[in-house]
Scaffold this motif. Structure first.
Motif, PDB file in Angstrom:
ATOM      1  N   SER A  38       0.834  -1.202   0.000  1.00 47.46           N
ATOM      2  CA  SER A  38       0.000   0.000   0.000  1.00 47.46           C
ATOM      3  C   SER A  38       0.871   1.254   0.000  1.00 47.46           C
ATOM      4  O   SER A  38       0.611   2.213  -0.749  1.00 47.46           O
TER       5      SER A  38
ATOM      6  N   GLU B  60      -5.763   3.715  -6.426  1.00 51.57           N
ATOM      7  CA  GLU B  60      -6.786   2.675  -6.322  1.00 51.57           C
ATOM      8  C   GLU B  60      -6.178   1.393  -5.757  1.00 51.57           C
ATOM      9  O   GLU B  60      -6.770   0.727  -4.898  1.00 51.57           O
ATOM     10  N   GLN B  61      -4.972   1.072  -6.221  1.00 56.09           N
ATOM     11  CA  GLN B  61      -4.277  -0.120  -5.722  1.00 56.09           C
ATOM     12  C   GLN B  61      -3.866   0.086  -4.265  1.00 56.09           C
ATOM     13  O   GLN B  61      -4.004  -0.819  -3.430  1.00 56.09           O
TER      14      GLN B  61
ATOM     15  N   TYR C  40      -5.348   1.936  -2.089  1.00 58.38           N
ATOM     16  CA  TYR C  40      -6.555   1.863  -1.265  1.00 58.38           C
ATOM     17  C   TYR C  40      -6.981   0.411  -1.042  1.00 58.38           C
ATOM     18  O   TYR C  40      -7.343   0.014   0.075  1.00 58.38           O
ATOM     19  N   THR C  41      -6.921  -0.385  -2.110  1.00 54.04           N
ATOM     20  CA  THR C  41      -7.289  -1.799  -1.996  1.00 54.04           C
ATOM     21  C   THR C  41      -6.396  -2.505  -0.985  1.00 54.04           C
ATOM     22  O   THR C  41      -6.866  -3.272  -0.141  1.00 54.04           O
TER      23      THR C  41
ATOM     24  N   ARG D 278      -7.326  -4.057   2.759  1.00 59.50           N
ATOM     25  CA  ARG D 278      -6.985  -5.433   3.110  1.00 59.50           C
ATOM     26  C   ARG D 278      -6.204  -5.487   4.413  1.00 59.50           C
ATOM     27  O   ARG D 278      -6.453  -6.340   5.266  1.00 59.50           O
TER      28      ARG D 278
END
Length: 770
Positions: free
Chosen positions: A645, A655-656, A658-659, A663
């Motif tokens: 992150s 976006e990545q 945030y994903t 997690r």
């Protein structure tokens, strides 16, 4: 499919509806602790269904004899295990002589459980219909005091709804407990004495082998409709158990309640012959304050913690709940009051990993504690390792290293290695580098150099000696290589030239030499003392330098990336995207042989090095390595998503980022790895904090100043956090339109925002960027 029964809420973890299949998971998620002790969220009353009983005392462990199929020289004799301690929370409840047991009740309605993170308490309420058709309502609340950290408090209330009833409470202490995790089913506890006096009861016990002496205590008072009443209890006493029994005939609608104080006194803090006396003293303080007074104190103590440690997120309740859960559990596990203690990967929430100290503390936890407490807390964590330096030298000596070379353990309670998987114990030596990096990180952040001449330099010397001896000169490569290791990616064992390990080795040696010179120039008295103690010579320093200057790093010209290890390109490079989802998680679906031959990466490995040493590499290099390695990463370690992150945010891949943030922050709440019933992932929770502060906030130390490159996920309206930087408190508030800084105190602060120098004046809100 991830679990999704936890209700989204900004400040609480909430479960509604009773499901026996969720009990073990909820026992982990709703765990409570106060740094000195902790417990899974077991029911106070009897529960005959599947459950994982667990109460734990910080620093109390047992050396469970190693169990392996094939003994190898160098194996540790034991695996240290945090012990399931005598149970003090138990209150058996019966209604007209029928035991209350949610597993056997005819019906359970309106079940609700709440872990209130803002105020630090756990509550549970439900209606139950027993087999005898009597319906009751139960309300329970309990907490472990932060201030009086040897005491926990329970308020438990039963109301018969559809009938008059005779209700009996049996509060008890039970030392006849066992660990879920045990090698030989040893007896861990030796009960010395069971005693009682008035409404107080005590069980004195000691651990076998380690001989930690403890006293588990309780005191109870019963109430009808809120008014205290005196009932002369029956007393049941056995060799390892004591219970009081309070019975009362009640009309339908009347409330029968019990308030119970309990906890542990340990001989780490008291004379072992005076533990009952100490227990009476702490019970006296609890009784004076009462349940409501203790709760008021608890609410204030948590308010003080949240004032500094809270991260607010606007517009995304699940993200907000996730980060607060992580911060809450970190503070329940370790508060920095006692330098003899450290942070286990599961904290007080389960027995996996033995409750021991891993490299997670240095790599992930220290930044959180430095920024949200004062620097003494982080310094205590460094001193913990200094106090174990002689053991680290012994550990290295057992493996054949000499001359004061130090290998810090992968797993420890007292500095002695107690991990017995060969690919970890002998090979996952990168842990040594995390210890040295933490010293560097502490000085970089606090500007407190005094630790290094006083204690840290001796640690750095021992670590540098290890790396110099562990390296092998390859005549074929005309370089120094490091053979037979396991990197952070534990899905590769016994590999040669793990890039991260080799890079750490070189860096540790260089950093040790740099600090030897600095101490010689500026702290000469310490320098003479350390050189005398370590017998370090100029010729030895030259041999270190020879290794560091000529370290080999595997590299692919074709891909223009450093290779994770020499043989990485020999693998069948099928990305995770092309892996059948039914095969995930591979650590639960595949044989170990298949995992080791696969290209799949458990956690950040090369990218862990790029995280630690980002100033050594360009953004273009990071991007190239991220694009090469992340597609092979299965993130089956809790320590993986946070690093990714941070790196994704640096690369403007929000976006990545945030994903990955979601997690890491909801790893346990949503049970990504299908293992939350075993306990929570405490140490990786510090990585969640880092993913906001260092990832989205872009916080770094540059030129001895705080530096920020603030970014915000599109899913959020705004976020804020506080940083204690060199005893100045800075609040950072980021929205899509602007970033604001607010500085407490009397002095201004220079900082960098998007590489522009800014001066922040105290007690003003400074709008720095738009």
């Amino acid at each position: 499919m991830n679990q999704d029964y936890i209700k989204p809420d900004n400040w609480s973890i909430i479960e509604e509806g009773f499901d026996t299949s969720r009990v073990k998971s909820s026992e982990s998620l709703f765990s409570i602790g106060n740094g000195a002790m902790g417990q899974r969220a077991n029911f106070e009353e009897t529960y005959s269904g599947p459950t994982f009983q667990g109460s734990y005392i910080a620093g109390v462990y047992y050396p469970d004899k190693t169990r392996v199929g094939w003994w190898k020289n160098g194996y540790p004799e034991y695996f240290a295990k945090v012990l399931n301690a005598p149970n003090w929370i138990g209150i058996n409840v019966s209604i007209n002589n029928e035991t209350l047991d949610l597993f056997t009740c005819k019906a359970v309605k309106d079940f609700r459980r709440e872990l209130n993170m803002k105020e630090g308490w756990l509550s549970r309420s439900f209606k139950a219909t027993l087999q005898n058709n009597i319906e009751i309502q139960v309300k329970a609340k309990r907490f472990l005091c932060l201030e009086l950290d040897e005491v926990g408090a329970i308020h438990y209330e039963v109301t018969p709804i559809n009938s008059d009833a005779s209700i009996t409470f049996k509060p008890y202490l039970d030392a006849g407990i066992t660990n879920e995790d045990t090698n030989w089913d040893d007896k861990f506890w030796d009960v010395l004495k069971v005693s009682n006096e008035g409404n107080q009861a005590f069980i004195e016990a000691k651990t076998m082998k380690t001989e930690f002496h403890t006293c588990t205590f309780m005191q109870s008072q019963v109430f009808v409709n809120g008014n205290a009443i005196n009932i002369s209890p029956d007393i049941l006493k056995k060799d390892n158990f004591i219970a009081y029994s309070y019975s009362k005939n009640l009309k339908a609608g009347e409330r029968f309640a019990i308030e119970k104080f309990g906890g542990y006194i340990v001989d780490r803090n008291y004379d072992k012959t005076k533990l009952v006396e100490a227990s009476k003293s702490v019970l006296g303080k609890a009784e004076t304050l009462g349940f409501s007074g203790l709760l008021k104190m608890q609410v204030q103590a948590w308010a003080n913690i949240w004032d500094m440690a809270d991260i607010t997120i606007h517009g995304d309740v699940k993200a907000q709940q996730g980060i607060r859960f992580n911060i809450f559990q970190l503070n329940q596990t370790y508060l920095g009051k006692d330098s003899r203690l450290n942070i286990g990967p599961k904290g007080f929430t389960g027995e996996k990993y033995g409750g021991s100290t891993y490299w997670d503390t240095e790599a992930y936890c220290i930044p959180f504690y430095m920024a949200t407490k004062n620097q003494n807390v982080a310094r205590s964590l460094l001193e913990y390792r200094y106090n174990h330096l002689e053991r680290a030298i012994e550990n290295a000596n057992k493996l054949g290293f000499t001359n004061g070379a130090a290998l810090y353990p992968m797993v420890t309670m007292n500095g002695e290695e107690c991990h017995n998987e060969w690919e970890i114990t002998f090979e996952e030596i990168h842990r040594n580098g995390a210890i040295a990096f933490a010293i560097y990180n502490y000085y970089r952040y606090t500007n407190d150099y005094s630790y290094i001449p006083e204690k840290g330099l001796e640690v750095l010397i021992g670590i540098a000696r290890f790396w110099q001896q562990r390296a092998t000169f390859s005549t074929d490569k005309n370089k120094y290589v490091i053979l037979g290791v396991t990197g952070p990616n534990e899905y590769e064992n016994n590999v040669n030239n793990n890039w991260y390990t080799n890079y750490l080795a070189k860096w540790c040696i260089k950093y040790a030499i740099e600090n030897i010179k600095k101490v010689e120039a500026e702290y000469y008295t310490d320098f003479i003392r350390i050189m005398t103690k370590t017998s370090l010579s100029e010729s030895e320093l030259n041999s270190w330098k020879e290794v560091a200057d000529n370290m080999y790093f595997p590299y692919s010209e074709k891909h223009d990336v450093y290779l994770q290890q020499d043989g990485f390109l020999d693998k069948e490079l099928v990305t995770v995207a092309d892996l059948d989802q039914a095969q995930r998680p591979i650590n639960q679906k595949w044989s170990w042989d298949r995992i080791l031959r696969s290209p799949y990466i458990k956690q950040a490995d090369v990218l862990q090095g790029f995280y630690f040493f980002e100033d050594d590499f360009s953004k273009e290099q990071l991007e190239k390595h991220f694009d090469f390695y992340e597609p092979f990463t299965v993130h089956e370690s809790s320590l993986s998503p946070c690093v990714h992150s941070i790196q994704a945010a640096k690369l403007d891949r929000m976006e990545q980022a945030y994903t990955f943030y979601l997690r890491t922050s909801r790893l346990d709440l949503d049970d990504y790895n299908k293992e939350v019933h075993e306990g929570l992932h405490i140490t990786s929770m510090a990585g969640t904090w880092m993913s906001i502060v260092e990832g989205f906030g872009g916080m770094r130390i540059k030129n001895s100043m705080l530096s920020f490159t603030p970014k915000i996920p599109k899913q959020w309206e705004g976020y804020s956090f506080k940083i204690n930087f060199r005893n100045q408190i800075l609040k950072v508030n980021v929205s899509h339109d602007e970033t604001k800084f607010e500085l407490e105190g009397n002095e201004s602060m220079e900082l960098l925002v998007d590489d522009n120098l800014q001066v922040i004046e105290p007690n003003n809100i400074e709008n720095v960027s738009g």
